[in-house]
Every structure is written in C-alpha cells, then in structure tokens.
Design an enzyme around this catalytic site. Structure first.
Site, PDB file in Angstrom:
ATOM      1  N   LEU A 112     -17.706   1.716  -0.750  1.00  0.00           N
ATOM      2  CA  LEU A 112     -16.737   1.397   0.764  1.00  0.00           C
ATOM      3  C   LEU A 112     -15.338   0.795   0.346  1.00  0.00           C
ATOM      4  CD1 LEU A 112     -19.586  -0.272   2.624  1.00  0.00           C
ATOM      5  CD2 LEU A 112     -18.585   2.422   2.948  1.00  0.00           C
ATOM      6  N   ASP A 113     -14.462   1.370   1.007  1.00  0.00           N
ATOM      7  CA  ASP A 113     -13.127   0.742   0.556  1.00  0.00           C
ATOM      8  C   ASP A 113     -12.908  -0.539   1.124  1.00  0.00           C
ATOM      9  OD1 ASP A 113     -11.939   0.595   3.237  1.00  0.00           O
ATOM     10  OD2 ASP A 113     -12.184   3.097   3.350  1.00  0.00           O
ATOM     11  N   ALA A 114     -12.073  -1.301   0.452  1.00  0.00           N
ATOM     12  CA  ALA A 114     -11.984  -2.842   0.685  1.00  0.00           C
ATOM     13  C   ALA A 114     -11.928  -3.218   2.297  1.00  0.00           C
ATOM     14  CB  ALA A 114     -10.794  -3.349  -0.121  1.00  0.00           C
ATOM     15  N   GLU A 115     -11.324  -2.300   2.854  1.00  0.00           N
ATOM     16  CA  GLU A 115     -11.113  -2.849   4.368  1.00  0.00           C
ATOM     17  C   GLU A 115     -12.455  -2.256   5.141  1.00  0.00           C
ATOM     18  OE1 GLU A 115      -8.645  -0.422   2.800  1.00  0.00           O
ATOM     19  OE2 GLU A 115      -7.689  -2.069   2.085  1.00  0.00           O
ATOM     20  N   THR A 116     -13.274  -1.489   4.407  1.00  0.00           N
ATOM     21  CA  THR A 116     -14.570  -1.205   5.485  1.00  0.00           C
ATOM     22  C   THR A 116     -15.853  -1.969   5.117  1.00  0.00           C
ATOM     23  OG1 THR A 116     -13.853   0.953   5.457  1.00  0.00           O
ATOM     24  CG2 THR A 116     -16.127   0.868   5.839  1.00  0.00           C
TER      25      THR A 116
END
Length: 265
Positions: free
Chosen positions: A119-123
């Site tokens: 999952l990307d950092a903002e998710t």
C-alpha cells in the site's frame, strides 16, 4: 497409491509418513477422534482426492489437505498476521530513506514476517504479513488478480454517470482499466465543491491504481483505505494494530491461494 483421476500420490495404511488424523490434530483442526470422524464421513481430501481410510498417511511437506473444501496449513511454523497500516508508513521492511516502515509492526513476532504486496504511504488499511513465501507470491503477483476493496474519499460530488464510467472502463497511460464494482456511499456539498465517499472493487495490482482512476474521472483522492483483501475483511482492527488471522480466515486465504495457483499453472 496413485489416484488415476488426478495422478496425485496418497500414501496407504502401510506407507511411510504421518497419519492423517495426527497431522490435522497437530495443525489445530480438531482432536484426533473428531478428525477420524471427518475421515469416515468423507469430509477430507488429500491432493484433491477424498480419503476415507483411517490408516491413511501423508507427507506434511508436500501433500495438500482440505477439510470441507477449506485448505489446511500443516506447517505450524507459518504465521499469518493482519495489519491495519496507518498512513505515513511505507510498505517495506527497511526504507533506505529512513521513512517509517513495517518493522515496528513485526518486531513482536518471533518469525521474520514480510508484507504481501504494498500500500502506498498515503494509503491506510489491510495489509497481510506472513513468513509463507509461496502464499505471498501468489497473492501479491499481479497475474493472479486477487480482489481488493477500497473506500476512497474524493474531491467533488460523484454522479451516477461517473460510477458508470468507472464500471465501463477508462484509459490510463499504462492501458485501460475498469472497476469490478463501484458504488457511491455518500456525498456532501460544501463551499469548496464538496466531497464523496466511493467504494471500488478491483483485481488489478497496478501501482496507485485507485488514485489514478479517480483522478482520471475528475475526482482526486484525498483519503484512501483498503478494507478487504481477497476473503479478508479489516473489520474493527484499529489503525496501527495487528492480529493473527483466525483459523477460518487462514483457511480461506490458503484456499484462495491454492485455487489461484491451479488456475495459473
């Protein structure tokens, strides 16, 4: 003995190996006596073949067992953990740039756990941690297309026409994409144009796919959480917390993994 319909090997009563009821009892399925009843009732399969002999022996390292159609992991050293990844954390065990990584969530487990996919950092949301490399490969590889469900808070008021567009498909820089399912959960108008909550179901493993899809239809994502991964649901697990998968969840995940493996052979 060899099953002529599948070619799989099932060891008979006099063969080497471990008794089936002992292996399943050790795996926590049920007591030996209960497992013996399952065998008699024809509820257990070895390598896809129903077995009914109480003396059946198996090789725990190679034979695939399922009970009532649900896969069983005989290797008790395998660990399966659910994490509700918070925002601001990168999906890696060691980040070369010094950003917060997943080590803080695995340090209390004796096994060396690794994340299944990213999952990307903002998710935020559901991430699986495991030391089962075979399962991790199947579930994370884009070609296997495991279904994921996301809730996205987006800018603007999403219309029924936009939902229809997401379902019919849109063209991105790396090719076409469409949602398996899409629905509007909520919307509210404000002086800044409002916002909406959209639920998207996808089997694509492409990078930042939800954010790119919503941006392409004019609704940039402001918050994104993954609520479901295959048969697993995030439920009420708080952000930043972990828990072991239940026996039912573990079985469902293993069943999915084995099905995907067979279909892609």
């Amino acid at each position: 003995m060899t099953d002529p319909s599948t070619g799989s090997q099932t060891q008979g009563p006099g063969a080497e190996g471990v008794r089936l009821q002992k292996a399943l009892a050790n795996a926590g399925v049920a007591s030996r006596r209960v497992v013996e009843q399952y065998i008699v009732e024809g509820r257990i399969r070895v390598n896809g073949r129903t077995v009914t002999e109480l003396g059946t022996r198996i090789d725990p390292d190679s034979d695939l067992i399922d009970v009532d159609g649900t896969a069983v992991q005989l290797d008790v050293s395998k660990r399966y953990v659910m994490l509700n990844k918070p925002t601001g954390v990168v999906s890696t065990m060691k980040d070369e740039s010094g950003r917060p990584d997943l080590r803080r969530f695995t340090k209390d487990w004796p096994e060396r756990l690794y994340n299944v996919g990213r999952l990307d950092a903002e998710t935020s949301g559901l991430l699986i941690l495991t030391n089962d490399g075979d399962l991790a490969h199947v579930l994370a590889h884009p070609s296997f297309g495991v279904t994921k469900v996301y809730i996205a808070k987006v800018e603007g008021i999403v219309t029924a026409q936009t939902i229809s567009t997401l379902l019919k498909g849109i063209e991105l820089e790396d090719g076409p994409i469409k949602a398996d399912k899409a629905r509007l959960l909520d919307s509210s108008a404000t002086g800044k144009g409002g916002s909406s909550l959209v639920e998207l179901t996808l089997h694509s493993g492409r990078n930042r796919i939800v954010r790119r899809m919503m941006a392409a239809v004019g609704h940039p994502v402001s918050e994104l959480v993954r609520r479901q991964f295959g048969p697993l649901h995030l439920g009420t697990l708080p952000a930043g917390k972990t828990r072991e998968l239940t026996k039912i969840e573990r079985g469902a995940l293993l069943t999915l993994s084995r099905q995907e493996s067979r279909e892609n052979e």
